[in-house]
Design a protein around this motif. Structure first.
Motif, mmCIF file in Angstrom:
data_model
loop_
_atom_site.group_PDB
_atom_site.id
_atom_site.type_symbol
_atom_site.label_atom_id
_atom_site.label_comp_id
_atom_site.label_asym_id
_atom_site.label_seq_id
_atom_site.Cartn_x
_atom_site.Cartn_y
_atom_site.Cartn_z
ATOM 1 N N UNK A 1 0.702 -1.183 -0.049
ATOM 2 C CA UNK A 1 -0.111 -0.012 0.312
ATOM 3 C C UNK A 1 1.046 1.237 0.003
ATOM 4 N N UNK A 2 1.647 1.097 0.672
ATOM 5 C CA UNK A 2 2.527 2.266 0.773
ATOM 6 C C UNK A 2 3.709 2.505 -0.562
ATOM 7 N N UNK A 3 4.013 1.381 -1.122
ATOM 8 C CA UNK A 3 4.877 1.914 -2.377
ATOM 9 C C UNK A 3 3.625 2.053 -3.789
ATOM 10 N N UNK A 4 3.464 0.661 -4.051
ATOM 11 C CA UNK A 4 3.034 0.332 -5.531
ATOM 12 C C UNK A 4 1.341 0.986 -5.090
ATOM 13 N N UNK A 5 1.048 1.392 -4.538
ATOM 14 C CA UNK A 5 -0.311 1.833 -4.150
ATOM 15 C C UNK A 5 -0.644 3.397 -3.824
ATOM 16 N N UNK A 6 0.788 3.654 -3.490
ATOM 17 C CA UNK A 6 0.559 4.954 -3.294
ATOM 18 C C UNK A 6 -0.392 6.102 -3.597
ATOM 19 N N UNK A 7 -0.271 6.461 -4.531
ATOM 20 C CA UNK A 7 -0.791 7.208 -5.654
ATOM 21 C C UNK A 7 -2.389 6.879 -5.232
ATOM 22 N N UNK A 8 -2.658 5.677 -5.106
ATOM 23 C CA UNK A 8 -3.998 4.834 -5.261
ATOM 24 C C UNK A 8 -4.564 5.740 -3.682
ATOM 25 N N UNK A 9 -3.900 6.265 -3.249
ATOM 26 C CA UNK A 9 -4.607 6.487 -1.631
ATOM 27 C C UNK A 9 -5.568 7.246 -1.349
ATOM 28 N N UNK A 10 -6.478 8.166 -2.619
ATOM 29 C CA UNK A 10 -7.742 8.543 -1.903
ATOM 30 C C UNK A 10 -8.420 7.310 -2.433
ATOM 31 N N UNK A 11 -8.369 6.401 -3.117
ATOM 32 C CA UNK A 11 -9.045 4.646 -2.669
ATOM 33 C C UNK A 11 -9.145 3.904 -1.983
ATOM 34 N N UNK A 12 -8.090 3.930 -1.755
ATOM 35 C CA UNK A 12 -8.450 3.290 -0.669
ATOM 36 C C UNK A 12 -7.875 3.207 0.887
#
Lengths: 105, 473
Positions: free
Chosen positions: B255-266
């Motif tokens: 979550x903190x590296x790959x999906x960092x840009x998606x943090x608004x979603x998760x």
């Protein structure tokens, strides 16, 4: 590539397969059928990977590779699951999920 | 081909060596020598654990599929220590006559799953992550079904393997959508190509729900209670601490590296799941009578608290989560250690059976007290600081209402932990459990956990060290 069939058609098929698998997992009462539902889900994933690879990234191999690994691991998983199902059969003389409720409170 | 830098994989390599040695030993040893092999296996693993603390090289292997950073090494060391304590506790159970012939299998399966978890944490690629996850899951199902002649154990095994297969199928579907939208499975390449389009949001949700099964977050928690109750006590301890801890480590790094840009979603997803998990875990824990089932719901509630640290999305939040897992390993293993000693000696595992436990077993009662107070978060113990830092990470983001909900849940959890403490210390009965004495190694394991609970809370440089490492990721 097949004439007149695009990536969308493949995705429709794989999505339908995926949800049939989920439905079967929830509804079916026989342990073997539940295992088959899981296999449907994994195979829908394989269709996804291969279709994406073929149509969108024809010069890559990662999609093919991961689908091979998924097939192998699905077999390992089925082997272990069936071993445990056999054990359930020995204990209960049946593999109906309704009878697997010894811990119901 | 240059193989000199394969030493980066030292942790896994030494584990493979241990597994192969034990396999060979099992094939070539006579029946009488197998009794000795248990101690050899524990000794080899202790060596492996010590080896993990030697300075290690960091870097990448196989074109980025495998990576090692100081933080990942710390995570692996935490898991190693936890497994070592589990191995200490398991002695009494494995030396029972019905397990005598196949006790080495337990070690082989446990080490295989640990290897899977190491690969999963070190993964730099979704394929490696998936392989590690499966290697960490499939042998655990056989461990849960280890007591072949006990229906409850078999039931735990079948529930675990089927639901684990379903969850990894859902996770794979998410991965396939990620591959379709970004054209790569490597974390580094995926990271730059996420643009928050609907398909990628769906993929993120599927991926998180796959791992949420392993961490047993609500609404993916339904297997937890049955599997934890049915599986042998030590396997339950392993599942609830090591397996869950490894999955948390993976979820947080991804979550903190790959999906960092998606943090608004998760972020909203995690907030809802954290609140629901805490509430459901706590409410169901109150009405449990079986101690293993009780600890299952308590561990669901703890998972809700762990999510609080992830919501913040900062390196401070990451440090708090890793620190909390470290504390949780010791507290939960102490509780499971006491339960397994008592269950091996007497076969009793209901809370009512523990009435008047203090009058006959004062030492075990004190360990249980420390463990439960640490889980509940009573000040001088490590659990308090773990929770305090998690709440601080949320408060830093300005989400005070979430802190309020978490604090209310802590109070509720204090109630049911105190129910057990009351049964042990306050209730007087005529025939309490007779004095039990665990194996020597089991008692050593309890001492380790108690030291962990006391020292980690009081010795503050540990948290600063974890925090310093978190910036490296």
């Amino acid at each position: 590539m097949i004439e007149g069939v695009g990536v969308t058609e493949f995705l429709v098929v794989s999505t339908i397969m995926f949800f049939i698998g989920i439905y079967g997992f929830v509804v079916r009462k026989n342990l073997i059928t539940i295992l088959m539902s899981v296999e449907l889900i994994l195979n829908s994933v394989n269709i996804n990977f291969v279709a994406f690879n073929k149509y969108l990234y024809p010069d890559l191999l990662q999609g093919y590779m991961i689908s091979l690994f998924v097939i192998g691991i699905a077999a390992a998983e089925a082997a272990v699951a069936i071993a445990i199902i056999l054990n359930v059969y020995r204990n209960l003389q049946g593999i109906d999920i309704e009878h697997i409720n010894t811990m119901k409170h | 081909m240059d193989l000199s830098n394969i030493i980066i994989m030292r942790n896994e390599l030494s584990l493979i060596v241990v597994v192969l040695l034990l396999l060979m030993a099992e094939i070539f040893s006579s029946k009488n020598a197998r009794y000795m092999l248990l101690n050899v296996a524990t000794g080899l693993f202790a060596l492996h654990t010590i080896l993990g603390f030697l300075p290690a090289e960091t870097g990448e292997l196989f074109g980025g599929m495998y990576r090692n950073t100081p933080l990942i090494i710390l995570m692996k060391n935490v898991l190693n220590i936890g497994v070592l304590v589990v191995l200490f506790q398991v002695q009494g159970w494995l030396k029972k006559p019905e397990n005598n012939n196949r006790s080495l299998e337990f070690y082989l399966l446990t080490f295989s799953t640990l290897m899977g978890m190491s690969y999963m944490i070190s993964a730099g690629d979704f394929l490696m992550l998936y392989l590690g996850l499966e290697l960490a899951t499939i042998p655990i199902a056989t461990l849960a079904a280890y007591d072949v002649y006990r229906m409850k154990s078999t039931e735990a095994g079948i529930k675990l393997i089927l639901l684990a297969a379903l969850s990894s199928g859902i996770m794979l579907y998410g991965i396939s959508l990620i591959y379709g939208t970004t054209g790569s499975l490597y974390f580094n390449e995926v990271m730059g190509n996420l643009q928050m389009n609907p398909l990628q949001i769906l993929a993120t949700v599927f991926f998180i729900s796959g791992l949420a099964f392993k961490i047993s977050l609500v609404p993916f928690h339904l297997w937890t209670a049955d599997v934890y109750e049915g599986a042998p006590t030590n396997v339950t301890g392993y599942l609830s601490v090591i397996s869950k801890g490894a999955s948390v480590f993976v979820l947080i790094t991804i979550l903190f590296t790959v999906f960092k840009e998606m943090s608004d979603a998760w972020q909203p997803l995690l907030i809802v799941m954290a609140v629901v998990t805490m509430v459901v875990g706590n409410l169901f824990a109150i009405r449990q009578q079986n101690l293993q089932r009780f600890l299952a719901f308590s561990s669901i509630a703890q998972a809700g608290f762990i999510l609080l640290g992830m919501i913040s999305g900062t390196t401070y939040g990451m440090a708090t989560v890793i620190y909390f897992i470290l504390v949780y390993v010791f507290s939960n293993l102490a509780a499971f250690g006491v339960v397994s000693i008592v269950k091996n000696a007497t076969g009793k595992d209901n809370i009512d059976d523990y009435n008047g436990f203090y009058s006959t077993n004062p030492m075990l009662s004190m360990v249980m007290l420390l463990a439960l107070f640490s889980l509940a978060g009573i000040p001088p113990l490590a659990g308090f600081f773990g929770k305090f830092f998690l709440f601080a990470a949320v408060a830093e983001q300005g989400m005070y209402w979430l802190v309020l909900i978490a604090v209310i849940n802590t109070i509720v959890s204090l109630y049911y932990y105190l129910l057990v403490v009351k049964a042990i210390f306050v209730v007087r009965v005529d025939n309490p459990i007779e004095p039990v004495k665990g194996e020597f190694l089991a008692r050593v394991g309890l001492v380790i956990t108690v030291i962990g609970i006391l020292v980690i809370g009081i010795y503050s440089p540990i948290f600063e060290w974890v925090q310093a490492l978190s910036f490296g990721l």
